[in-house]
Scaffold this active site. Sequence first.
Site, PDB file in Angstrom:
ATOM      1  N   SER A  43       0.845  -1.189   0.000  1.00  0.00           N
ATOM      2  CA  SER A  43       0.000   0.000   0.000  1.00  0.00           C
ATOM      3  C   SER A  43       0.881   1.239   0.000  1.00  0.00           C
ATOM      4  O   SER A  43       2.004   1.233   0.511  1.00  0.00           O
ATOM      5  CB  SER A  43      -0.885   0.021   1.247  1.00  0.00           C
ATOM      6  OG  SER A  43      -0.100   0.289   2.406  1.00  0.00           O
ATOM      7  N   ASP A  44       0.358   2.332  -0.593  1.00  0.00           N
ATOM      8  CA  ASP A  44       0.980   3.612  -0.303  1.00  0.00           C
ATOM      9  C   ASP A  44       0.818   3.839   1.194  1.00  0.00           C
ATOM     10  O   ASP A  44      -0.043   3.240   1.841  1.00  0.00           O
ATOM     11  CB  ASP A  44       0.318   4.732  -1.122  1.00  0.00           C
ATOM     12  CG  ASP A  44       1.223   5.948  -1.291  1.00  0.00           C
ATOM     13  OD1 ASP A  44       2.204   6.083  -0.522  1.00  0.00           O
ATOM     14  OD2 ASP A  44       0.960   6.757  -2.192  1.00  0.00           O
ATOM     15  N   TRP A  45       1.651   4.683   1.755  1.00  0.00           N
ATOM     16  CA  TRP A  45       1.718   4.840   3.204  1.00  0.00           C
ATOM     17  C   TRP A  45       0.409   5.423   3.739  1.00  0.00           C
ATOM     18  O   TRP A  45       0.119   6.594   3.587  1.00  0.00           O
ATOM     19  CB  TRP A  45       2.910   5.699   3.564  1.00  0.00           C
ATOM     20  CG  TRP A  45       4.178   4.932   3.851  1.00  0.00           C
ATOM     21  CD1 TRP A  45       4.980   5.070   4.944  1.00  0.00           C
ATOM     22  CD2 TRP A  45       4.792   3.906   3.050  1.00  0.00           C
ATOM     23  NE1 TRP A  45       6.049   4.193   4.875  1.00  0.00           N
ATOM     24  CE2 TRP A  45       5.955   3.463   3.730  1.00  0.00           C
ATOM     25  CE3 TRP A  45       4.469   3.299   1.843  1.00  0.00           C
ATOM     26  CZ2 TRP A  45       6.788   2.468   3.239  1.00  0.00           C
ATOM     27  CZ3 TRP A  45       5.305   2.303   1.339  1.00  0.00           C
ATOM     28  CH2 TRP A  45       6.440   1.894   2.027  1.00  0.00           C
TER      29      TRP A  45
END
Length: 769
Positions: free
Chosen positions: A233-235
């Site tokens: 995932s993106d952060w």
Amino acid sequence: MSEQIKDYKARAQQLVSQMTLEEKALLMSGNGAWMTHKVERLGIPSIFMADGPHGLRKALGPNTADSVPATCFPTASALASSWNPELIGEIGAALAREAQANDVQLLLGPGNNMKRSPLGGRNFEYFSEDPFLAGHLTAAYIKGLQGQGVGSTLKHFAVNNQEHERMVSSSIVDERTLHEIYLPGFEIAVTQAQPWAIMCSYNKINGVYASENHLLLEDILRDAWGFQGYVVSDWGAVHDRVKGIMAGLNLEMPGSGDVNRKKIIEAVTAGQLPESRLDEVVAGLLAVVLLASERRRSGARFDVDAHHALARRAAGESIILLKNEDELLPLETGGKKKIAVIGAFARDPRYQGAGSSQVNPTRISNAYAELAAILGGEERLSYASGYDLEGVTTAQLLEEARQQAKNADLAIVFAGLPDSHESEGFDRSTLDIPEGHNRLIDAVSQVQPNTVVVLMNGSAITMPWVGRVKAILEGWLTGQAGGGAIADILTGKVNPSAKLAETFPARLEDTPTFTEFPGLNQQARYGEGVFIGYRYYDKKNITPLFPFGFGLSYTTFAYSELSFSAPSIQDTESLTVELKVKNTGKVAGKEIVQLYVREDKPVVSRPDKELKAFTKVALEPGEEKTVRFTLSRRDFAYYNTNLHRWSVNPGRFDILVGGSSRNLPLRKHVLVEVAQQEVVSLSRHSLVKEFKEHPKGKEFYPQLVGVIMGGATEEPGSVKRTPEEERARKKAEMSTLVFAHDMPVYKLVLFSEGKFSEQRLNDILARVQ
């Protein structure tokens, strides 16, 4: 590289079979901001990830200054202007050496999203508005990086084109636009280079979060493209962790402690999440963890000086000469002309973007000092700051600049966008540079006819002064060695060879997304469809400020002798295209040869032309080389939403070759035949006109038309009419025919009051299958 990942799948599965449910859940989330968890009982190591599309940012604390020193290379918008995959591969390899030296196993890059609007706040991190160009440059970056044993994390998948409300916004995009514009760059990168990881984006796609999107992560990424790595995932992009696992999201970053870990365990225990599915997702992550940990090179080092030299060479190939009236450039290094260097960016350059990609550089060069070094000292140079670092000027600063310019033979004004004007986290509100920069350029050009503007910006800008200055260099954000590269270009040590990888519009109102960017109220509607960038400007016949693919040189080039391997091909065959390009000037240079394809009579609305091949050719003065390209089926195809796959419409295609999207002197057509005609299935919802061209349906077309036409047609000469009456009759008949053509066949039952029965319709449909 995909074979390497496959080699670790069996080991990963064997380890997963020995893990407890708690251990599996542990691996699904990061250990803090940058690492995966260890499982010491089974000897499973952790790996470290770090930011760095254009330079390693291994954080030692919350601020950029707390990250390790690393080479800051040009940003993606600059590197894309080189149109040089080999060079970008070299940079990928250098980034890997620095990652190895700092015990980093995966780099979070490169970025491969399309530049839907020039206002996109993160455009400096992305390569292009064109998926073909972006995909091939991305693949070269990944190969260079992973060839040195460091994994790439390709991002942000997918349709992530604005910063506004990026964590919640839904990108509303039709199927064809998705497959023709927003997926091909990723597809090329995955199929050609197999990144070890892909980062899914924050946004939703048609209402479904990327982190929970089975269509994207499984059906397209893994099943259609054969992706072997893991999805991270993106952060902060995870919403429902269990849905994410079902969709194919392997790793949540950053770590969420035991919050989502408990939810995973509870879902398995309650039978809501099959443990077999969890095992698949854990094994997918674990295979890359094992691969990456075994590629570690303990004690690795990198040559700081060599990497700085590479950054300077890369910047030199990324700087674009946009204008050079009266051949004002290059400067005479051995002359006595006085040069006024104006603008704070000359001494305190903006060389990288703002946000998560910020690098702590090993050193920084500035153009003023580098010019002085090449010219043998500061005797010929003078300086005025012109504005502060936010772009604000004053009457006093402008007057100082005027005096310096007036007393010189030539003025070089440095301008562009401060950090506060473009960054991750927000989109730009205007294409303009700060008012102080524009006022400075106006003030200098009014007193000095020989004015050069050097720009430092990460994306397209407007230039209201373009007609009042003699030369313009697009200097981009060219990294820590950009100052030296600018001096190299200005003095002719390096012949400019870069070209725009994105269109520079004349004004914001001309852009394809003017009325719809950014998407508000958590929805971004992609109403422009496939017409972004040059595709839009071509279709609307709008003249941009500078077109896609444009860039000048200190020499000139000529194109000739376009030829094909055959005048016609089957869509299952390839077409070889050859041409000659010659350096007709007096200095050595590099030309970027661009090939575009145009369909003569498309069956759907297509762009006027699309980039399908390119190469960069180095030529000595008077030298001529033969350039060869190979085109395949996909280069002629469009995405067919009826069949949900790529289709070729048989007919004539024009091949156009030249030095920019608006300068294509070589043109020739080829006929493309379809080996096996693709047929759309007919149903009760099909239009009457669809039966006309269908191989089985055409037999029944006259019957279907006759239901509506009824007595509208008659034998010629059966009724005597005046010419005016006959024209009226034919017009009415044509109107009825058009009405009939656009009618779904099931409506014939109603219009005929049952004379054309449901049974008759079903019989016809059964016979056309």
